[in-house]
Design a protein around this motif. Structure first.
Motif, PDB file in Angstrom:
ATOM      1  N   SER A  14       0.465  -0.828  -0.140  1.00 29.25           N
ATOM      2  CA  SER A  14       0.148   0.635   0.359  1.00 29.25           C
ATOM      3  C   SER A  14       0.850   0.816   0.187  1.00 29.25           C
ATOM      4  O   SER A  14       2.201   1.031   0.105  1.00 29.25           O
ATOM      5  N   SER A  39      -4.038  -1.006  -1.526  1.00 26.19           N
ATOM      6  CA  SER A  39      -4.995   0.243  -1.507  1.00 26.19           C
ATOM      7  C   SER A  39      -3.693   1.073  -1.382  1.00 26.19           C
ATOM      8  O   SER A  39      -2.075   1.295  -1.015  1.00 26.19           O
ATOM      9  N   LEU A  40      -4.284   2.244  -1.706  1.00 24.82           N
ATOM     10  CA  LEU A  40      -3.889   3.850  -2.251  1.00 24.82           C
ATOM     11  C   LEU A  40      -2.856   3.819  -3.198  1.00 24.82           C
ATOM     12  O   LEU A  40      -1.886   4.380  -2.746  1.00 24.82           O
ATOM     13  N   GLU A  59     -11.563  -3.331   1.742  1.00 19.96           N
ATOM     14  CA  GLU A  59     -10.011  -2.311   1.899  1.00 19.96           C
ATOM     15  C   GLU A  59      -8.996  -2.863   1.708  1.00 19.96           C
ATOM     16  O   GLU A  59      -7.369  -1.508   1.306  1.00 19.96           O
ATOM     17  N   SER A  62      -8.799  -1.061  -1.383  1.00 16.69           N
ATOM     18  CA  SER A  62      -9.388  -0.402  -1.871  1.00 16.69           C
ATOM     19  C   SER A  62      -8.676   1.147  -2.514  1.00 16.69           C
ATOM     20  O   SER A  62      -7.200   1.343  -2.286  1.00 16.69           O
ATOM     21  N   ARG A  63      -9.059   2.251  -2.264  1.00 19.43           N
ATOM     22  CA  ARG A  63      -8.185   3.853  -2.793  1.00 19.43           C
ATOM     23  C   ARG A  63      -7.359   2.925  -4.214  1.00 19.43           C
ATOM     24  O   ARG A  63      -6.597   4.485  -4.358  1.00 19.43           O
ATOM     25  N   ASN A  64      -7.952   2.881  -5.485  1.00 19.93           N
ATOM     26  CA  ASN A  64      -7.196   2.343  -6.489  1.00 19.93           C
ATOM     27  C   ASN A  64      -8.039   3.249  -7.717  1.00 19.93           C
ATOM     28  O   ASN A  64      -8.940   1.793  -7.806  1.00 19.93           O
ATOM     29  N   VAL A  65      -8.357   4.122  -7.562  1.00 20.20           N
ATOM     30  CA  VAL A  65      -9.491   5.189  -8.921  1.00 20.20           C
ATOM     31  C   VAL A  65      -9.713   4.031  -9.735  1.00 20.20           C
ATOM     32  O   VAL A  65     -11.421   4.065 -10.826  1.00 20.20           O
TER      33      VAL A  65
END
Length: 166
Positions: A14, A39-40, A59, A62-65
């Motif tokens: 991440s 993530s991220l 989670e 997540s935050r991988n557009v």
């Protein structure tokens, strides 16, 4: 040392600005019971149909557009053209954490022998219960203060008397 294989227990990539799509080859080399955190980052495209990736918590991916598919519950669109990864991504040295499964082969458990229950907000049920009880106690104290103020005012104001003189 290989980062993937049978002994892999935990892989944390991440916050590394990793970009591109998931390789099916990479997904095949991750053991089914391994935990990965990607993530991220800047991952794109569909998540490969791999039991190791599909069993991860939302989670951890997540935050991988532009990442889509299970377990993110984001439907993948059918692209009309293939595009290259972003060229304006800055480079930095990655931070990698990998733990072999020989270190700890059992999942963490609480005192009762069950797994640690965590609500979607990230709080344990016991923490939520303490917050609710604290709120109720605060409301009870506030109600007592209001009652005391009411009683004091009631004692201070004399009752109207009916003094009719005949």
């Amino acid at each position: 040392m290989s980062l993937v294989g049978e002994n892999l227990r935990y892989l944390n990539l991440s916050y590394n600005k990793v970009s591109g799509t998931f390789s099916q080859t990479f997904a095949r080399h991750i053991p089914r019971n391994a935990t990965i955190d990607l993530s991220l980052n800047n991952l794109t495209g569909p998540i490969p149909d791999s039991s190791a990736l599909l069993n991860q918590k939302t989670e951890s991916l997540s935050r991988n557009v532009d990442l889509c598919g299970k377990p993110l519950k984001i439907l993948c669109s059918i692209p009309s053209t293939l595009s290259d990864p972003p060229t304006n991504a800055t480079t930095s040295s990655p931070a990698i954490a990998a733990i072999s499964k020989t270190i700890n082969t059992t999942p963490p458990t609480n005192a009762t022998g069950g797994s640690n229950n965590v609500s979607p907000s990230g709080l344990k049920p016991a923490t939520i219960a303490v917050i609710v009880v604290g709120d109720l106690a605060g409301l009870a104290v506030l109600a007592l203060i209001i009652l005391l103020v009411y009683q004091k005012r009631k004692k201070r104001d004399p009752k109207p008397t009916n003094n009719n003189v005949n």
